[in-house]
Every structure is written in structure tokens, then in C-alpha cells.
Design a protein around this motif. Structure first.
Motif, PDB file in Angstrom:
ATOM      1  N   ARG A  72       0.835  -1.209   0.000  1.00 28.90           N
ATOM      2  CA  ARG A  72       0.000   0.000   0.000  1.00 28.90           C
ATOM      3  C   ARG A  72       0.863   1.250   0.000  1.00 28.90           C
ATOM      4  NH1 ARG A  72      -4.052  -2.414   4.501  1.00 28.90           N
ATOM      5  NH2 ARG A  72      -5.515  -3.420   3.096  1.00 28.90           N
ATOM      6  N   ASN A 104       0.916   4.071  -2.910  1.00 30.14           N
ATOM      7  CA  ASN A 104       0.692   5.495  -2.624  1.00 30.14           C
ATOM      8  C   ASN A 104       1.890   6.341  -3.026  1.00 30.14           C
ATOM      9  OD1 ASN A 104      -1.815   4.960  -1.586  1.00 30.14           O
ATOM     10  ND2 ASN A 104      -1.160   4.910   0.545  1.00 30.14           N
ATOM     11  N   LYS A 160       1.857   6.697  -6.762  1.00 32.52           N
ATOM     12  CA  LYS A 160       0.831   7.645  -7.210  1.00 32.52           C
ATOM     13  C   LYS A 160       1.269   9.083  -6.949  1.00 32.52           C
ATOM     14  CE  LYS A 160      -3.182   4.634  -6.686  1.00 32.52           C
ATOM     15  NZ  LYS A 160      -4.371   4.348  -5.865  1.00 32.52           N
ATOM     16  N   ASN A 190      -3.281   2.870   3.930  1.00 33.36           N
ATOM     17  CA  ASN A 190      -4.431   2.707   3.066  1.00 33.36           C
ATOM     18  C   ASN A 190      -4.118   3.301   1.704  1.00 33.36           C
ATOM     19  OD1 ASN A 190      -5.986   1.608   5.143  1.00 33.36           O
ATOM     20  ND2 ASN A 190      -6.310   3.665   5.949  1.00 33.36           N
ATOM     21  N   VAL A 191      -4.622   2.641   0.707  1.00 35.32           N
ATOM     22  CA  VAL A 191      -4.398   3.161  -0.634  1.00 35.32           C
ATOM     23  C   VAL A 191      -5.280   4.384  -0.842  1.00 35.32           C
ATOM     24  CG1 VAL A 191      -4.647   2.664  -3.065  1.00 35.32           C
ATOM     25  CG2 VAL A 191      -3.772   0.934  -1.530  1.00 35.32           C
ATOM     26  N   VAL A 192      -4.670   5.473  -1.218  1.00 35.20           N
ATOM     27  CA  VAL A 192      -5.443   6.677  -1.478  1.00 35.20           C
ATOM     28  C   VAL A 192      -5.718   6.755  -2.966  1.00 35.20           C
ATOM     29  CG1 VAL A 192      -4.486   7.907   0.471  1.00 35.20           C
ATOM     30  CG2 VAL A 192      -3.345   8.058  -1.719  1.00 35.20           C
ATOM     31  N   PRO A 193      -6.876   7.291  -3.329  1.00 32.42           N
ATOM     32  CA  PRO A 193      -7.160   7.414  -4.759  1.00 32.42           C
ATOM     33  C   PRO A 193      -6.225   8.419  -5.407  1.00 32.42           C
ATOM     34  CG  PRO A 193      -8.835   8.519  -3.455  1.00 32.42           C
ATOM     35  CD  PRO A 193      -7.955   7.794  -2.502  1.00 32.42           C
TER      36      PRO A 193
END
Lengths: 198, 227
Positions: free
Chosen positions: A76, A80, A83, B83-86
């Protein structure tokens, strides 16, 4: 002790201030994280982003409470970080937006290997071939032990039952088999194309 | 021996004591660390993980960490999240432009509304100020309490409390005066409207929207349904 339990033990040691345990965790998961990050941000920045992911994981490791497996938590963070990297570069991911489950699945999905670099694919194929060849050349007891472990996924205790020998013997056989495979693989890895580092 | 221990660590087949010994081997033996990395890479490659082999990756990570101490255990710092964030996506230009257009339309509507209703409001205010019969509740307040106070030199001054004190009876009287100022037919219209409105609002399911209609109908030429 299962793989997850070992991870929990290592994480607990890191949380207690033992950095050696984090070194083990990095070496254990670096290939998977590099693969994941490469698929998200591309080959050029993958090493930097993967490194940043591990550094962030280390800084935040006291917040890891073990509700999930360590590698899931690490994935995760890697997603993140990737991204954020893409946003900072004003870019979009090369693939569709993915989640942790997807990331875990990607490693076993053949058609997604298209995004891997040709060099990495070639090296992987060579290693697979060399490993198979090395295993075939092993003495029967070593071949059986390492096959049951690596291909069948049995524990040392289960292998000991199958081979009707003590667990210590299983451990020794697996190690010797790995040493033989490593001797055959090392030249390939030594001549693997170097990644350019900043 | 240490490499055999590292091999067992790779398989998760170590007890607590052996983990400690494996870590000690890791710390002092570079060959053990390199061997672990190679064994892990071979295992991953055999299981379909495709990644470039980088033997110095872990060393660089550990070097970057240096003497750093992990953050406190209360949550994750520095924006790091488990947590994976958008992914934040940039909104298209037309979406931003349409949002601006909507905001501008709302502002324009408010300005027009003020321009249309502004003079009437001003006239009402001026009429109230010039009408001698109008008595404001504040003006009808009871006289403030006057309390003599003695200062050091013996002189007496009047401390005047300026806070108005309004009794319920006075408020009621002011309301009656204000009501008398409304013209009869407006009062009739308003009363009719309030009665009809109350009846209509009692119908289930329509009460939510009529609160707004009350303001709109206040100055309208309303006739009751019975007329």
C-alpha cells in the motif's frame, strides 16, 4: 513459524530499534516492490520510488499494528508513493489505477508482464532455466528437499515427514541445494545489466 | 553455518533464538547478506516476479535511513498511509470553467435580486424611521437603573446602565402597534395565506418545500381557494 509470523517478529524487532531486522525485510521484499513500482511509474524512476517506499515504511513502522500482513501494508505504501510520484511529475499511471489485491495478483499474471523491461524479462527467463537445470543436476535427496520446499511449499516439518528424516537434515539439504543453485546463478546475476543510480 | 541459518530465515523456519543469531550473522557477514538477496531473487524469479536484480538496493535504503528513528506509534506521519489513497486526477478544463460559470450566475442572480428589492427595502426602512407612530421596542424599554456611586474625593457621580431592559408586556405592546401599521387587506391576505398554508402543510410529504413558498407569497396577490 510461518512467513507472516517471521515478518511480525522482524517488524517487532524494528519497532524495538533493531535496524538489522529491517535490512532483512528490505531484501525479502525488494524484488516484489521494484516490480510493482516499475509497473506503476515506469522503469526510469522505479528504483528511486521503490527506495522511497521502503524509507517511508521504516519511518511509519511504529504505526503498523499487524492487522494485515506486512507485505500488504508495504504494498500500500509503495502504491501510494508511486501515485504521489506520478502526480508530482504531472503524469498518469501507465496502467489502470490498481489496488493492493491487484498488485498482489499482478506478479502472477502473465499478460501484464508486457510492461516489464525486456532486460528484466530476459534475466528472469534465464534464471528460471538455469534454476531448473541446476535442480536437475542435484543429488536426489537435495533435489527432493528443495523441490518440496520451493515448488510444493511444504514446511520443514512436513518435508521431514515425507523424507523420513530429522528437521535439521532437511534444513541442511535445502541449504546445500540452494548453495549449488546459487553457484550456477551468480554469474548471471553478476553480469546483469547495472541500473543507473542517481 | 551462518548461511544455513540465513537460508532457514528465508523460509521462515527459525525460532526466536535463531532469528537473533541470523540477524547477528547479517550484521557481521556481508556474504550472508548478499547470499540472502540472491536466494530471495532466485525464489522470486522462479515464482514469476520480474524485477531487475540490484544487489546494492538494500544497502542504499539502509544508508538513507542512517541513524533515523521511526516516528511515534500514534498513527502514520508525513502523509504515509497504510491505506491506498485514490489518485488525484486533474479535472478537465471544461469542468473548471462550468464551475466558474455556475458561481458567476449565482452572484449575478443575487446582485439582480438586491437591485430589484433594494429600493423597497430602503423605503420601508425610511418609512419606519419617519413614522411618529412607530415605537421601537428599544425606545419603549424601561428607564435604566441609576445608581449613585461615590469616588475617592467624595463627589457623587451617576453611573448609568445603558443596557435596555424590555419586559414581555412591552414587547407584546410593540408587536401590537407594529401589527396595526399593516394595511387591512394585506393582513387579510396574510391571514388567509397562513391558514391555507397550515392546512396544506399538514398533508404528508409536502412540508419540506413549502417553507420557501411562505416568503414568496408574502407580498403576492393571494386569494384563498374558498374565494
Amino acid at each position: 513459524m510461518s512467513d507472516d509470523q517471521i515478518d511480525q517478529q522482524l517488524v517487532a524487532k524494528v519497532q524495538a530499534g533493531d535496524k538489522r531486522a529491517f535490512d532483512v525485510l528490505v531484501r525479502k521484499y525488494q524484488n516484489k516492490v521494484i516490480q510493482l513500482v516499475t509497473r506503476l511509474v515506469g522503469d526510469a524512476d522505479s528504483m528511486d520510488v521503490a527506495q522511497e517506499s521502503f524509507i517511508k515504511a521504516y519511518r511509519a513502522i511504529n504505526g503498523f499494528r499487524g492487522q494485515s500482513a506486512f507485505y500488504t501494508w508495504l504494498y500500500r505504501i509503495a502504491i501510494n508513493t508511486s501515485k504521489n510520484h506520478l502526480v508530482s511529475r504531472n503524469r498518469r499511471p501507465a496502467l489502470q489505477d490498481i489496488d493492493v489485491q491487484d498488485a498482489e495478483l499482478y506478479g502472477h499474471t502473465e499478460h501484464l508482464s508486457d510492461v516489464d523491461t525486456p532486460e528484466a524479462q530476459l534475466l528472469t527467463e534465464e534464471i528460471k532455466s538455469q534454476v531448473a537445470e541446476s535442480i536437475a543436476k542435484l543429488p536426489a535427496d537435495l533435489r527432493q528437499a528443495v523441490t518440496l520446499r520451493e515448488l510444493e511449499g511444504l514446511s520443514y516439518e512436513e518435508i521431514a515427514e515425507v523424507m523420513d528424516c530429522p528437521i535439521g537434515t532437511v534444513r541442511s539439504r535445502i541449504f546445500r541445494a540452494r548453495a549449488a543453485i546459487d553457484a550456477a546463478i551468480a554469474p548471471l546475476l553478476d553480469h546483469a545489466p547495472e541500473r543507473s543510480q542517481p | 553455518m551462518s548461511e544455513e541459518l540465513v537460508s532457514a530465515l528465508l523460509d521462515g523456519e527459525c525460532d526466536d533464538h535463531e532469528i537473533e543469531r541470523a540477524l547477528a550473522a547479517f550484521e557481521r557477514d556481508e556474504a550472508a547478506r548478499a547470499g540472502f538477496s540472491r536466494m530471495q531473487y532466485v525464489r522470486d524469479a522462479s515464482r514469476g516476479v520480474v524485477a531487475a536484480f540490484d544487489p546494492s538496493f538494500a544497502d542504499r535504503v539502509m544508508l538513507a535511513i542512517g541513524d533515523e528513528i521511526p516516528d511515534g506509534g500514534h498513527g502514520l506521519s508525513g502523509g504515509v498511509s497504510g491505506n491506498v489513497v485514490p489518485l488525484r486526477r486533474r479535472r478537465p478544463v471544461w469542468v473548471q470553467a462550468s464551475g466558474f460559470a455556475v458561481a458567476a450566475s449565482v452572484v449575478a442572480a443575487v446582485v439582480v435580486g438586491v437591485m430589484v428589492n433594494g429600493p423597497e427595502l430602503g423605503e420601508v426602512q425610511l418609512a419606519s424611521q419617519n413614522d411618529d407612530s412607530y415605537v421601537s421596542p428599544v425606545a419603549m424599554s424601561a428607564p435604566a437603573t441609576v445608581a449613585p456611586a461615590t469616588v475617592a474625593n467624595g463627589a457623587t457621580v451617576q453611573a448609568v446602565a445603558t443596557v435596555p431592559q424590555t419586559s414581555p408586556a412591552m414587547t407584546r405592546q410593540a408587536a401590537q402597534l407594529r401589527w396595526a401599521q399593516i394595511e387591512d387587506d394585506q393582513a387579510r391576505q396574510l391571514n388567509n395565506y397562513l391558514i391555507d398554508y397550515s392546512n396544506y402543510r399538514s398533508v404528508q410529504g409536502v412540508g419540506g418545500t413549502l417553507g420557501y413558498a411562505r416568503f414568496a407569497a408574502h407580498t403576492a396577490d393571494y386569494r384563498s381557494q374558498e374565494d
